[in-house]
Scaffold this motif. Structure first.
Motif, PDB file in Angstrom:
ATOM      1  N   THR A  55     -20.916  25.296-101.047  1.00  0.00           N
ATOM      2  CA  THR A  55     -19.877  25.525-100.051  1.00  0.00           C
ATOM      3  C   THR A  55     -18.693  26.142-100.772  1.00  0.00           C
ATOM      4  O   THR A  55     -18.252  25.620-101.800  1.00  0.00           O
ATOM      5  CB  THR A  55     -19.461  24.191 -99.400  1.00  0.00           C
ATOM      6  OG1 THR A  55     -20.608  23.635 -98.765  1.00  0.00           O
ATOM      7  CG2 THR A  55     -18.375  24.400 -98.368  1.00  0.00           C
ATOM      8  N   CYS A  56     -18.194  27.252-100.255  1.00  0.00           N
ATOM      9  CA  CYS A  56     -17.100  27.964-100.914  1.00  0.00           C
ATOM     10  C   CYS A  56     -15.844  27.086-100.930  1.00  0.00           C
ATOM     11  O   CYS A  56     -15.416  26.581 -99.894  1.00  0.00           O
ATOM     12  CB  CYS A  56     -16.822  29.272-100.189  1.00  0.00           C
ATOM     13  SG  CYS A  56     -15.438  30.175-100.897  1.00  0.00           S
ATOM     14  N   SER A  57     -15.271  26.911-102.103  1.00  0.00           N
ATOM     15  CA  SER A  57     -14.102  26.034-102.212  1.00  0.00           C
ATOM     16  C   SER A  57     -12.842  26.691-101.660  1.00  0.00           C
ATOM     17  O   SER A  57     -11.836  26.028-101.446  1.00  0.00           O
ATOM     18  CB  SER A  57     -13.891  25.634-103.672  1.00  0.00           C
ATOM     19  OG  SER A  57     -13.848  26.794-104.470  1.00  0.00           O
ATOM     20  N   ILE A  58     -12.907  27.999-101.399  1.00  0.00           N
ATOM     21  CA  ILE A  58     -11.740  28.667-100.815  1.00  0.00           C
ATOM     22  C   ILE A  58     -11.821  28.656 -99.286  1.00  0.00           C
ATOM     23  O   ILE A  58     -10.901  28.218 -98.611  1.00  0.00           O
ATOM     24  CB  ILE A  58     -11.621  30.122-101.319  1.00  0.00           C
ATOM     25  CG1 ILE A  58     -11.463  30.131-102.840  1.00  0.00           C
ATOM     26  CG2 ILE A  58     -10.461  30.845-100.640  1.00  0.00           C
ATOM     27  CD1 ILE A  58     -11.511  31.508-103.464  1.00  0.00           C
ATOM     28  N   CYS A  59     -12.935  29.136 -98.736  1.00  0.00           N
ATOM     29  CA  CYS A  59     -12.981  29.365 -97.288  1.00  0.00           C
ATOM     30  C   CYS A  59     -13.919  28.438 -96.527  1.00  0.00           C
ATOM     31  O   CYS A  59     -13.882  28.411 -95.303  1.00  0.00           O
ATOM     32  CB  CYS A  59     -13.349  30.817 -97.002  1.00  0.00           C
ATOM     33  SG  CYS A  59     -15.089  31.191 -97.246  1.00  0.00           S
ATOM     34  N   GLY A  60     -14.801  27.727 -97.209  1.00  0.00           N
ATOM     35  CA  GLY A  60     -15.715  26.834 -96.506  1.00  0.00           C
ATOM     36  C   GLY A  60     -17.022  27.483 -96.077  1.00  0.00           C
ATOM     37  O   GLY A  60     -17.852  26.841 -95.439  1.00  0.00           O
ATOM     38  N   ASN A  61     -17.213  28.759 -96.393  1.00  0.00           N
ATOM     39  CA  ASN A  61     -18.477  29.444 -96.104  1.00  0.00           C
ATOM     40  C   ASN A  61     -19.602  28.800 -96.936  1.00  0.00           C
ATOM     41  O   ASN A  61     -19.336  28.162 -97.946  1.00  0.00           O
ATOM     42  CB  ASN A  61     -18.326  30.926 -96.496  1.00  0.00           C
ATOM     43  CG  ASN A  61     -19.490  31.786 -96.032  1.00  0.00           C
ATOM     44  OD1 ASN A  61     -20.325  31.359 -95.242  1.00  0.00           O
ATOM     45  ND2 ASN A  61     -19.536  33.006 -96.543  1.00  0.00           N
ATOM     46  N   VAL A  62     -20.831  28.972 -96.482  1.00  0.00           N
ATOM     47  CA  VAL A  62     -21.964  28.493 -97.256  1.00  0.00           C
ATOM     48  C   VAL A  62     -22.640  29.700 -97.881  1.00  0.00           C
ATOM     49  O   VAL A  62     -22.928  30.680 -97.193  1.00  0.00           O
ATOM     50  CB  VAL A  62     -22.973  27.748 -96.353  1.00  0.00           C
ATOM     51  CG1 VAL A  62     -24.146  27.252 -97.164  1.00  0.00           C
ATOM     52  CG2 VAL A  62     -22.292  26.589 -95.663  1.00  0.00           C
ATOM     53  N   PRO A  67     -16.584  31.110-105.773  1.00  0.00           N
ATOM     54  CA  PRO A  67     -16.294  31.570-104.415  1.00  0.00           C
ATOM     55  C   PRO A  67     -17.463  32.350-103.793  1.00  0.00           C
ATOM     56  O   PRO A  67     -18.244  32.964-104.515  1.00  0.00           O
ATOM     57  CB  PRO A  67     -15.090  32.489-104.602  1.00  0.00           C
ATOM     58  CG  PRO A  67     -14.536  32.208-105.930  1.00  0.00           C
ATOM     59  CD  PRO A  67     -15.640  31.653-106.751  1.00  0.00           C
ATOM     60  N   CYS A  68     -17.522  32.329-102.456  1.00  0.00           N
ATOM     61  CA  CYS A  68     -18.595  33.015-101.740  1.00  0.00           C
ATOM     62  C   CYS A  68     -18.447  34.532-101.887  1.00  0.00           C
ATOM     63  O   CYS A  68     -17.430  35.022-102.382  1.00  0.00           O
ATOM     64  CB  CYS A  68     -18.564  32.626-100.268  1.00  0.00           C
ATOM     65  SG  CYS A  68     -17.189  33.317 -99.334  1.00  0.00           S
ATOM     66  N   SER A  69     -19.465  35.266-101.426  1.00  0.00           N
ATOM     67  CA  SER A  69     -19.435  36.720-101.633  1.00  0.00           C
ATOM     68  C   SER A  69     -18.294  37.385-100.866  1.00  0.00           C
ATOM     69  O   SER A  69     -17.797  38.431-101.279  1.00  0.00           O
ATOM     70  CB  SER A  69     -20.782  37.347-101.275  1.00  0.00           C
ATOM     71  OG  SER A  69     -21.275  36.797-100.096  1.00  0.00           O
ATOM     72  N   ILE A  70     -17.841  36.772 -99.771  1.00  0.00           N
ATOM     73  CA  ILE A  70     -16.715  37.366 -99.033  1.00  0.00           C
ATOM     74  C   ILE A  70     -15.411  37.149 -99.796  1.00  0.00           C
ATOM     75  O   ILE A  70     -14.622  38.072 -99.991  1.00  0.00           O
ATOM     76  CB  ILE A  70     -16.634  36.781 -97.609  1.00  0.00           C
ATOM     77  CG1 ILE A  70     -17.859  37.226 -96.800  1.00  0.00           C
ATOM     78  CG2 ILE A  70     -15.337  37.196 -96.920  1.00  0.00           C
ATOM     79  CD1 ILE A  70     -17.935  36.663 -95.406  1.00  0.00           C
ATOM     80  N   CYS A  71     -15.190  35.925-100.249  1.00  0.00           N
ATOM     81  CA  CYS A  71     -13.952  35.634-101.009  1.00  0.00           C
ATOM     82  C   CYS A  71     -13.912  36.417-102.327  1.00  0.00           C
ATOM     83  O   CYS A  71     -12.835  36.763-102.810  1.00  0.00           O
ATOM     84  CB  CYS A  71     -13.834  34.142-101.287  1.00  0.00           C
ATOM     85  SG  CYS A  71     -13.432  33.188 -99.814  1.00  0.00           S
ATOM     86  N   ALA A  72     -15.090  36.692-102.880  1.00  0.00           N
ATOM     87  CA  ALA A  72     -15.126  37.370-104.172  1.00  0.00           C
ATOM     88  C   ALA A  72     -15.072  38.892-104.036  1.00  0.00           C
ATOM     89  O   ALA A  72     -14.927  39.597-105.032  1.00  0.00           O
ATOM     90  CB  ALA A  72     -16.402  36.966-104.921  1.00  0.00           C
TER      91      ALA A  72
HETATM   92 ZN    ZN Z   1     -15.336  31.934 -99.419  1.00  0.00          ZN
END
Ligand code: ZN
Length: 198
Positions: A55-62, A67-72
């Motif tokens: 689970t992305c620690s920034i946005c909560g995406n799985v 970080p998830c691929s969107i946050c990164a």
């Molecule tokens: Zn994220």
């Protein structure tokens, strides 16, 4: 009559959303017939996701990274942030490629009936992200349900004191509509015509 192992696989598949016992059996037969082109790639893909799921620690995406691929993704616009109830909503909006910014997943919606309170959702985390600055617009992309709209109003109040524009998806979303079930045209329309929160 199938072996216990095959029966167990059928039952596991039958529990997935959208599949029932009949389609699960068909899937199992297909996987057995196409061992190299279907079974083994599926196995590898499942294993890979299972090993790396987070689970992305920034946005909560799985995703398979944190970080998830969107946050990164450096091409995303840091100035706009779209808040959604569930990961499925994030994926629906991202699939439609309408929103170039970042996301924030609440992990549900406020509900007196189900006893979901603000502290049960990722709201403090959202407020901290906005408080950190650098965001111009927060899009409240809640579902067009009573609880979704209650949540949007609550968030608008919590974010009022920050110098950000707060918008929400346009009406035109079917009442009681869940984002994940909308066709992309309707979703696109709602995102393009988003309006300030009254
Ligand atoms: Zn994220």
């Amino acid at each position: 009559m199938a072996s216990q192992e095959i029966e167990a696989l059928s039952q596991a598949l039958a529990r997935l959303p959208g599949l029932g016992p009949r389609s699960a059996r068909r899937a199992v037969l297909h996987l057995m017939k196409k061992r190299q082109t279907a079974l083994e790639p599926l196995l590898a893909a499942l294993q890979n996701v299972a090993d790396n799921l987070s689970t992305c620690s920034i946005c909560g995406n799985v995703d398979t990274s944190d970080p998830c691929s969107i946050c990164a993704d450096p091409r995303r616009d840091d100035k706009s942030l779209c808040v959604v109830e569930e990961v499925a909503d994030l994926w629906a909006l991202d699939r439609s490629r309408l929103f170039p910014g970042r996301f924030h997943v609440l992990g549900g919606r406020l509900s007196a009936l189900e006893g979901v309170r603000p502290e049960d959702l990722g709201i403090d985390k959202l407020v901290s992200r906005v408080a950190a600055g650098g965001i111009d617009e927060v899009v409240l992309a809640m579902n067009a349900t009573l609880e979704g709209q209650t949540t949007a109003h609550y968030l608008a109040e919590r974010l009022e004191r920050f110098p950000v524009r707060i918008t929400q998806l346009a009406h035109g979303l079917p009442v009681g509509g869940e984002l994940d079930y909308l066709d992309e045209g309707t979703l696109a329309q709602a995102m393009r015509a988003r309006r300030p929160v009254a």
